[in-house]
Motif scaffolding. Structure first.
Motif, short mmCIF file in Angstrom:
data_model
loop_
_atom_site.label_atom_id
_atom_site.label_comp_id
_atom_site.label_asym_id
_atom_site.label_seq_id
_atom_site.Cartn_x
_atom_site.Cartn_y
_atom_site.Cartn_z
N SER A 91 0.94 -1.17 -0.04
CA SER A 91 -0.19 -0.01 -0.06
C SER A 91 0.70 1.23 0.05
CB SER A 91 -0.97 -0.09 1.20
OG SER A 91 -0.15 0.19 2.34
N PHE A 92 0.39 2.27 -0.45
CA PHE A 92 1.04 3.50 -0.51
C PHE A 92 1.75 3.86 0.71
CE2 PHE A 92 1.19 8.11 0.15
CZ PHE A 92 2.35 8.71 -0.80
N LEU A 93 1.20 3.83 1.80
CA LEU A 93 1.86 4.41 3.07
C LEU A 93 2.82 3.35 3.52
CD1 LEU A 93 -1.36 5.49 5.06
CD2 LEU A 93 0.35 6.96 3.86
N ASP A 94 3.00 2.14 3.02
CA ASP A 94 3.81 1.20 3.41
C ASP A 94 5.19 1.07 2.33
OD1 ASP A 94 2.38 0.49 5.77
OD2 ASP A 94 1.27 -1.07 4.56
N VAL A 95 5.15 1.83 1.15
CA VAL A 95 6.14 1.72 0.55
C VAL A 95 7.49 1.87 1.04
CG1 VAL A 95 7.36 2.94 -1.46
CG2 VAL A 95 4.83 2.42 -1.53
N LYS A 96 8.31 1.16 0.81
CA LYS A 96 9.87 1.35 1.29
C LYS A 96 10.85 1.57 0.38
CE LYS A 96 8.53 -2.57 4.69
NZ LYS A 96 7.22 -2.42 4.22
N PRO A 97 11.73 2.34 0.78
CA PRO A 97 12.86 2.69 -0.14
C PRO A 97 13.53 1.58 -0.94
CG PRO A 97 13.56 3.40 1.95
CD PRO A 97 12.19 2.73 2.25
#
Length: 244
Positions: A91-97
């Protein structure tokens, strides 16, 4: 319509499984000398065992220098399919680098890298050529939990258009295909649950997902001389998903 790739050398990335594997097999059946590229040596070994004329190169496309050396070692290439891809669904809020870095390294940077090497050879030989990049409907439609994947495929579409613009004067055509969910072994597994598949199928006027051969057929056509005036397109293979 009869299509032949006799006397052509075709390089396919991500050829160890799924769409890439079927593309490599189809091109070989149409007379091409196929160079299959994948990170998975096991997948390549089984492909070469199945079709003994296929040559293979194992390399991690996320490694810029190793990839460049590997593609240069393949020799002259007449046609290229950039099929390899990485998907990290969050999900957008969980995107990691690290998800961003890995996905862009394979889905965008590797396409540029491989295509540069192949196109430079085409230009030097003044032979022209054809390139097809495997994009996705996700380049043009927002999909939940696909922030990074959508971003990479949107970028790939635009990279492909610029390639078509700049390489066209050298008689090198560049096109994209943009499939919906494709029923590879992984696709069947990932979309087997009705609660997940139902909402997506409801958006596809034809009411079904794509079969692998339907993507392969389109790529074969675009790569061939039968599509000699087609350049810079993004071709949906989505049963009408993007039309709704």
């Amino acid at each position: 319509m009869e299509i032949s790739f006799k006397s052509k050398r075709i390089l396919v990335t991500g050829a160890g499984k799924g769409i890439g594997r079927e593309l490599a097999k189809r091109f070989a059946s149409l007379g091409a000398e196929v160079v299959a590229v994948s990170r998975s040596k096991d997948g390549l070994d089984s492909l070469s065992a199945e079709v003994k004329t296929i040559k293979s190169i194992a390399v991690d496309l996320a490694d810029w220098d190793a990839t460049r050396a590997a593609i240069q070692s393949a020799g002259p290439i007449d046609c290229l399919v950039n099929n390899a891809a990485h998907a990290s669904l969050e999900s957008f809020l969980d995107v990691k680098p690290e998800s961003i870095d890995k996905s862009f390294a394979v889905n965008v940077k590797a396409v540029i890298n491989v295509s540069q090497v192949v196109a430079e050879g085409m230009i030097k030989r003044k032979s022209g050529g054809s390139i097809v990049n495997i994009s996705s409907q996700a380049s043009q439609a927002a999909l939940a939990d696909h922030t990074v994947y959508c971003a990479t495929k949107g970028a790939l579409d635009m990279v492909s258009r610029v390639m078509a613009l700049e390489l066209g004067p050298h008689n090198i055509r560049v096109n994209c295909v943009n499939p919906t969910v494709v029923l590879t072994d992984m696709g069947r597994l990932g979309w087997s649950k009705p609660e997940k598949a139902g909402p997506m199928l409801a958006k596809i006027p034809l009411g079904r997902f794509a079969e692998v051969h339907e993507v392969v057929d389109a790529v074969v056509y675009l790569l061939s001389d039968k599509a000699s005036m087609i350049n810079g397109v993004t071709l949906p293979i989505d049963g009408g998903f993007l039309a709704t």
